[in-house]
Design an enzyme around this catalytic site. Structure first.
Site, short mmCIF file in Angstrom:
data_model
loop_
_atom_site.label_atom_id
_atom_site.label_comp_id
_atom_site.label_asym_id
_atom_site.label_seq_id
_atom_site.Cartn_x
_atom_site.Cartn_y
_atom_site.Cartn_z
CG ASN A 1 -0.18 -0.20 2.50
OD1 ASN A 1 0.63 0.63 2.87
ND2 ASN A 1 -0.41 -1.31 3.19
CG ASP B 1 -7.13 -5.51 6.24
OD1 ASP B 1 -6.66 -5.61 7.39
OD2 ASP B 1 -7.73 -4.50 5.83
CE LYS C 1 8.91 -12.52 -14.58
NZ LYS C 1 9.81 -12.06 -15.62
CG PHE D 1 -2.78 5.74 12.98
CD1 PHE D 1 -2.05 5.52 14.14
CD2 PHE D 1 -2.67 6.98 12.34
CE1 PHE D 1 -1.21 6.50 14.66
CE2 PHE D 1 -1.83 7.96 12.85
CZ PHE D 1 -1.10 7.72 14.00
CE LYS E 1 -11.34 0.72 10.06
NZ LYS E 1 -10.54 1.35 9.04
CE LYS F 1 -9.08 -2.96 13.84
NZ LYS F 1 -8.04 -3.32 12.89
#
Ligand code: CTP
Length: 410
Positions: free
Chosen positions: A208, A278, A288, A323, A337, A341
């Protein structure tokens, strides 16, 4: 931290004297009023005029000349200063001060001042390792003088080794550290940063846009505030925030999970700033993938562990901060969240906003606590945002300490 501080920059005679010019620039950029004091040998390397022009203050070289600045008048610099920095500090200057010799303006001032004194030594590698210099350094440390040790590298004398003046960034960081209240001392803070890389085959991966900047800023500021910091980070291209922060570099989410589990028991505070993937490709292929064999390619993914959710289930007296990087319904998603959590705080940021989120040096966040209170933080540098998050953490630490039964065992 440096705004309106009166800082004396002592320059002694080594080749690294030219780097003090950069140090002066950095300190003045941050708002400090810098007064330069040079030894005679230092003037062989850089002229007083350079320092005078850049500091806007007269440069002091002569022990017997009265201070000229009318604002200072009869009050000596040693009295009005907040800090003295000697950079570069040669073997000679360390030796003189360690042995109580005050035979020029700079050494006299060090002897006369009651403010913190920071040495940034620079010299030939063999000189640095000589027992004379090392004994002098130990002696000075024992008297409360502070040091930014030299680093390894190519030295001006042609040799390679430890003796190079520490990077200017590190010297400035140490100066800011000296001015910072140690309100996190005694706390072990575990911080995660950066992205994770989930391998597809030997040449490809999924990741990301996280660069690690926010997590690194948190690590730096927490250490500055006296915490013991462990930084677990995904792959990154940043320079280490400080030499005294152990850094564990992992690649994928499962490695990050293992590393966090390893440190969790012994830490008091966890701040998960990492952008953990995730999902991961079901198998990392050993060969490959080629387009010759595959017209289209369907990648099957497995769920990665939710590290923070697991910590939320295991926590005892830990403080947990997460975050939430969102693209819509910022506070709704962040609130879910925080609850799911079992967190104390969640730092929500809309990554689509200019000046917020991945890769930039600023952030715009909203900090939500478990009682539903929201603190809005406007666009600020990531260091400043980190400090505001840590202010909230300090409040939680204080509250926890008050609530804990005696003996207060974390
Ligand atoms: N996090 C984690 N482990 C994961 C995913 C996220 O520990 N596998 C942590 C992040 O470090 C962050 C918080 O959980 O502190 C929220 O992460 P975010 O990616 O915003 O949310 P997710 O829980 O992954 O939910 P979603 O992707 O569905 O928004």
């Amino acid at each position: 931290m440096l705004k309106n501080r009166e800082i004396i920059l002592g320059v002694s005679g080594g080749i690294a004297a030219y780097k003090s010019v950069e140090l002066l620039r950095e300190m003045t950029k941050k708002g400090a009023n810098v007064h330069v004091v040079m030894t005679q040998n230092a003037q062989q390397f850089v002229t007083p005029l350079t320092f005078q022009t850049l500091s806007g203050n007269p440069v002091l070289c002569d022990m017997f000349r009265l201070l000229e600045d009318s604002k200072i008048g009869h009050v000596t610099l040693a009295d009005i200063a907040d800090l003295m920095v000697i950079a570069p500090a040669t073997a000679n200057i360390l030796g003189k001060i360690a042995n109580g010799i005050a035979d020029d303006f700079l050494t006299t001032m060090v002897m006369a001042t009651k403010v913190p004194v920071l040495f940034a030594p620079s010299m030939n590698v063999n000189m640095w390792h000589s027992s004379f210099v090392q004994n002098n350094v130990e002696r000075l440390k024992a008297h409360g003088y502070q040091f930014v040790d030299p680093i390894e590298g190519d030295l001006a004398c042609g040799s390679v080794g430890k003796g190079k003046l520490a990077d200017i960034e590190e010297i400035v960081e140490k100066i800011e550290d000296i001015f910072t209240k140690k309100d996190l001392s005694g706390q072990h803070v575990l911080i995660t940063a950066g992205p994770t890389l989930e391998p597809i085959d030997p040449v490809r991966y999924i990741t990301n846009r996280s660069t690690g900047k926010m997590g690194f800023a948190l690590a730096k500021m927490a250490r500055r505030r006296g915490a013991e910091v462990t930084l677990i980070t995904g792959p990154h291209y940043l320079s280490l925030p400080r030499r005294d922060i152990p850094q564990i570099v992992v690649n994928d989410a499962r490695q990050m999970h293992e590393a966090v589990k390893h440190y969790f028991e012994d830490c008091h505070i966890v701040i998960m700033a990492a952008a953990v993937a995730d999902f991961r490709p079901q198998d990392c292929l050993t060969e490959k993938i080629t387009k010759r064999k595959n017209g289209t390619y369907l990648l099957e993914m497995d769920r990665n562990p939710d590290i923070l959710k697991e910590l939320g289930e295991k926590r005892r007296n830990h403080i947990l901060v997460g975050f939430a990087a969102e693209t819509s319904e910022l506070m709704e998603n962040a609130g879910v969240k925080l609850k799911e959590k079992n967190l104390d705080l969640i730092v929500a940021n809309d990554v689509t906003q200019a000046g917020a989120g991945f890769g930039v040096d600023t952030n715009i966040v909203k900090i939500l606590d478990a009682q539903g209170k929201v603190r809005k933080v406007p666009i600020l540098s990531k260091d400043e945002v980190a400090d505001i998050i840590l202010d909230q953490v300090v409040k939680l630490v204080k509250k926890k300490e008050k609530d804990l039964p005696w003996p207060r065992n974390w």
